[in-house]
Design a protein around this motif. Structure first.
Motif, mmCIF file in Angstrom:
data_model
loop_
_atom_site.group_PDB
_atom_site.id
_atom_site.type_symbol
_atom_site.label_atom_id
_atom_site.label_comp_id
_atom_site.label_asym_id
_atom_site.label_seq_id
_atom_site.Cartn_x
_atom_site.Cartn_y
_atom_site.Cartn_z
ATOM 1 N N TYR A 72 49.063 -36.792 -20.275
ATOM 2 C CA TYR A 72 49.272 -38.198 -20.628
ATOM 3 C C TYR A 72 48.656 -39.116 -19.575
ATOM 4 O O TYR A 72 48.013 -40.119 -19.914
ATOM 5 C CB TYR A 72 50.769 -38.504 -20.735
ATOM 6 C CG TYR A 72 51.521 -37.760 -21.807
ATOM 7 C CD1 TYR A 72 50.905 -37.341 -22.978
ATOM 8 C CD2 TYR A 72 52.886 -37.473 -21.635
ATOM 9 C CE1 TYR A 72 51.621 -36.654 -23.941
ATOM 10 C CE2 TYR A 72 53.598 -36.803 -22.601
ATOM 11 C CZ TYR A 72 52.964 -36.385 -23.751
ATOM 12 O OH TYR A 72 53.682 -35.712 -24.705
ATOM 13 N N CYS A 76 45.698 -41.768 -20.150
ATOM 14 C CA CYS A 76 45.962 -43.173 -19.860
ATOM 15 C C CYS A 76 44.922 -43.735 -18.895
ATOM 16 O O CYS A 76 44.396 -44.833 -19.103
ATOM 17 C CB CYS A 76 47.365 -43.323 -19.283
ATOM 18 S SG CYS A 76 47.874 -45.015 -18.971
ATOM 19 N N VAL A 102 57.113 -40.429 -23.651
ATOM 20 C CA VAL A 102 55.689 -40.349 -23.314
ATOM 21 C C VAL A 102 55.287 -41.534 -22.442
ATOM 22 O O VAL A 102 54.582 -41.381 -21.432
ATOM 23 C CB VAL A 102 54.837 -40.314 -24.601
ATOM 24 C CG1 VAL A 102 53.352 -40.432 -24.278
ATOM 25 C CG2 VAL A 102 55.119 -39.037 -25.388
#
Length: 217
Positions: A72, A76, A102
């Motif tokens: 993640y 990102c 998340v």
């Protein structure tokens, strides 16, 4: 005229081979196909191959195999979106809880909630709960496929605003029901009580903004 494409995330699928297949399709049709990769512990590699986003299926991929928090954060930092098919069923955390978990791992991640967070295919079961639960998360978008209720799209625009609703086809899903499932999904958007401007945003402009891509004039 253009579409996001990614592999079907079954556990038995060779994810690397499937991701390469999608990239080859993009290379053959670079102005028509935006390639997404299946999430895993190799997100950095696929970003280096210039994928435009990632897909996570909360059950079919057995995501517990991966270091998802690290994935993640990598996604990102790259500024690309992650489309998540969360699991809305008794005994599991709600879609809202799953998406918020998340975002705690990667604040600011662009998340696309597949199927508007519905629980049962081709219904709007659970959609309102997901919309209301995530309305205050500005980087969370909702994708429309297999909801098939124009009123759900209208509610999504009212709850989220007109910039966070994205058309999706989920093709070839529902091919066993419809000769042309894409046409059925488009018909849901056309029947919704929306202005032409908002409809156009749902059908393309919002996704291009999410991808950081300029619209074609």
């Amino acid at each position: 005229s253009r579409a996001v494409a990614f592999a079907y995330p079954l556990e038995e699928v060779d994810a690397a081979a499937a991701n390469r297949y999608v990239l080859e399709a993009h290379q053959a049709f670079p102005d028509r196909i935006y390639p997404f990769a299946l999430i895993g512990d190799d997100t950095g590699y696929w970003l280096g191959q210039r994928v435009r986003g990632f897909k996570l299926h909360a059950i079919l991929q057995r995501p517990e195999r991966f270091d998802l928090a690290r994935a993640y954060r990598t996604i990102c930092e790259a500024g690309v979106p992650l489309i998540i098919h969360a699991w809305s069923r008794p005994g599991y955390a709600t879609v809202t809880d799953q998406i918020r978990a998340v975002l705690r791992a990667a604040p600011g991640l662009k998340v696309i909630v597949a199927h508007m967070g519905r629980s049962t295919p081709n219904t709007c079961d659970g959609v309102d709960e997901s919309l209301n639960g995530l309305s205050d998360e500005p980087t969370v978008f909702f994708e429309t496929s297999t909801v098939r209720d124009p009123r759900a799209l209208e509610r999504a625009v009212r709850v989220l605003g007109e910039d966070r609703v994205l058309f999706g086809s989920d093709s070839p899903f529902n091919s066993h029901l419809d000769a042309d499932p894409l046409a059925v999904e488009l018909g849901v958007v056309s029947r919704a009580d929306l202005s032409p401007r908002v409809r156009q945003k749902i059908l393309g402009t919002n996704l291009l903004t999410c991808l950081g891509t300029k619209a074609v004039t």
